[in-house]
Design an enzyme around this catalytic site. Structure first.
Site, PDB file in Angstrom:
ATOM      1  N   TRP A   1      17.547  13.760  79.885  1.00  0.00           N
ATOM      2  CA  TRP A   1      17.753  12.310  79.121  1.00  0.00           C
ATOM      3  C   TRP A   1      17.843  12.552  77.835  1.00  0.00           C
ATOM      4  O   TRP A   1      18.626  11.933  77.131  1.00  0.00           O
ATOM      5  CB  TRP A   1      17.076  11.386  79.897  1.00  0.00           C
ATOM      6  CG  TRP A   1      17.451  11.250  81.252  1.00  0.00           C
ATOM      7  CD1 TRP A   1      16.736  11.443  82.320  1.00  0.00           C
ATOM      8  CD2 TRP A   1      18.739  10.764  81.801  1.00  0.00           C
ATOM      9  NE1 TRP A   1      17.348  11.368  83.528  1.00  0.00           N
ATOM     10  CE2 TRP A   1      18.706  10.836  83.195  1.00  0.00           C
ATOM     11  CE3 TRP A   1      19.957  10.438  81.273  1.00  0.00           C
ATOM     12  CZ2 TRP A   1      19.677  10.415  83.871  1.00  0.00           C
ATOM     13  CZ3 TRP A   1      20.937   9.972  82.031  1.00  0.00           C
ATOM     14  CH2 TRP A   1      20.978  10.142  83.350  1.00  0.00           C
TER      15      TRP A   1
ATOM     16  N   ASP B   1      13.170   6.201  74.645  1.00  0.00           N
ATOM     17  CA  ASP B   1      13.766   5.655  75.761  1.00  0.00           C
ATOM     18  C   ASP B   1      12.501   5.886  76.863  1.00  0.00           C
ATOM     19  O   ASP B   1      11.793   6.787  76.977  1.00  0.00           O
ATOM     20  CB  ASP B   1      14.710   6.720  76.276  1.00  0.00           C
ATOM     21  CG  ASP B   1      15.297   6.511  77.520  1.00  0.00           C
ATOM     22  OD1 ASP B   1      14.768   5.778  78.392  1.00  0.00           O
ATOM     23  OD2 ASP B   1      16.200   7.522  77.910  1.00  0.00           O
TER      24      ASP B   1
ATOM     25  N   LYS C   1      13.523   1.373  87.800  1.00  0.00           N
ATOM     26  CA  LYS C   1      12.558   2.186  88.128  1.00  0.00           C
ATOM     27  C   LYS C   1      11.191   1.727  88.443  1.00  0.00           C
ATOM     28  O   LYS C   1      10.392   1.599  89.354  1.00  0.00           O
ATOM     29  CB  LYS C   1      12.311   3.423  87.213  1.00  0.00           C
ATOM     30  CG  LYS C   1      13.603   4.174  86.819  1.00  0.00           C
ATOM     31  CD  LYS C   1      13.577   5.300  85.663  1.00  0.00           C
ATOM     32  CE  LYS C   1      14.924   5.908  85.505  1.00  0.00           C
ATOM     33  NZ  LYS C   1      15.444   6.551  86.915  1.00  0.00           N
TER      34      LYS C   1
END
Length: 391
Positions: free
Chosen positions: A134, A203, A227
């Site tokens: 990511w 992030d 999540k």
């Protein structure tokens, strides 16, 4: 034409979707219910009592006669929902008064573009510390909009470590330094908040609200909700106020932090249901004692799995350096793909699902986010021991 009605016989473990077609649903035999242990990396498990609250309020939220999915986002009912969600999140993370909370859309991946569009010009330099898939995607996207510098990367180690901060090649005067606090795929996690000169951006999609965070060390924290704090559909952005109002003229309206802040995240219809669900989760986390208690619970769960891997004496293996192993995503491997497939089949039969590793790295991965109960992790560790003993 006759209407076909969906028929769900979960006590028998069968979902009837059309005549002659049925799907076998694994049962969570360890719990004696029809709920499975869902180790998905996202969308992920949600606390059962939160789901039950949403179920009770489905047709009429607090006596309003409306579902949250039906009410106007500008009506007093939803205004109460979004304001309480923001207030509870601020309490959970102890967010300083000079920060704004934005409820945005498009997933964390959309923020890969929003960041440079809001904070840079084409000639500005930004630094990216890449420790997994990511972070790599964020760096690649930033290159479209500014001079993105790869300050550090652990690609040569297959993203199994996090480099010491002394090894980062940061650019003096860079607009910001970007990290991915927890890499969902590779299972590496920053264990401390980095300290940098300038603006640090993170992030935090896969460890958001899993532990306390010193928000004041960051210019921006962003996270997809699906999540740890709710269903897919909403992306939470926590931004220091001095970083608002610098968007490029060609920044899309829906990515402009100033427009979102001025309109209290209600410039257009927001993901109302997702925000409502996040609000319920925030209340749940507060009721658990806050993020310090949540962190203890999460460390204990992850510890059970890492201990099981260690106790197997190499039968199960963790590819990640011990000092950066994630408390959220635990990847592990076995000697052959055939063994892994057989073990995954055993887990499936026992109501433990979504344990297959990401397609880009293979192996297996157990995501043990906030809502994963301790019993699920204990059951997985037990199956690991039983499988090894029988092979």
């Amino acid at each position: 034409m006759q209407t076909r009605v969906l028929r769900c016989n979960t006590r028998r473990g069968t979902v009837q979707t059309r005549p002659g077609a049925a799907m076998r649903v694994p049962r969570a035999v360890a719990t004696g219910t029809d709920r499975v242990y869902n180790f998905s990396a996202g969308p992920a498990a949600i606390f059962e009592d939160v789901l039950e609250t949403a179920q009770k309020e489905m047709l009429s939220w607090h006596g309003s006669g409306m579902s949250v999915m039906e009410m106007s986002h500008r009506g007093k009912e939803f205004m109460t929902i979004i304001q309480e969600a923001e207030s509870d999140l601020k309490e959970l993370l102890q967010i300083p008064s000079n920060y704004k909370v934005l409820f945005m859309q498009g997933g964390a991946s959309t923020q890969f573009s929003a960041l440079p569009l809001n904070l840079t010009t084409a000639d500005d330099v930004t630094d990216y510390v890449v420790t997994g898939s990511w972070g790599s995607k964020a760096y690649k996207e930033a290159q479209k909009y500014c001079k993105a510098n790869l300050a550090a990367t652990t690609k040569e180690s297959n993203f199994t470590v996090i480099p010491e901060q002394s090894e980062w090649k940061l650019t003096p005067g860079a607009k910001y330094v970007h990290i991915c606090a927890n890499e969902t795929i590779q299972g590496v996690e920053f264990k401390h908040d980095p300290t940098v000169d300038g603006c640090l951006i993170a992030d935090m999609s896969s460890n958001f609200c899993s532990k306390p965070v010193d928000v004041s060390k960051y210019g921006i924290i962003y996270a997809g909700a699906q999540k740890n704090v709710g269903p897919a559909g909403v992306t939470i952005v926590i931004i220091r106020e001095d970083l608002i109002g610098h968007a490029r003229p060609d920044t899309p309206v829906m990515l402009d932090y100033q427009i979102m802040a001025e309109n209290d995240s209600l410039y257009n219809t927001p993901p109302c249901w997702s925000i409502y669900m996040c609000g319920l989760v925030f209340k749940k986390l507060l009721a658990m004692g806050g993020l310090s208690e949540v962190e203890k619970h999460n460390k204990a769960k992850a510890g059970i799995l890492y201990d099981a891997i260690q106790a197997s004496n190499g039968y199960f293996k963790s590819p990640v350096a011990e000092n950066v192993r994630s408390a959220m995503n635990v990847p592990f491997t076995m000697d052959t793909p055939e063994l892994e497939k057989e073990f995954l089949g055993l887990c499936q039969k026992n109501g433990l699902i979504q344990l297959k590793g990401h397609r880009s790295v293979g192996g297996m991965r157990a995501s043990v986010y906030n809502a994963m109960p301790m019993s699920g992790v204990e059951r997985l560790a037990q199956l690991m021991k039983e499988f090894q003993a029988s092979h």
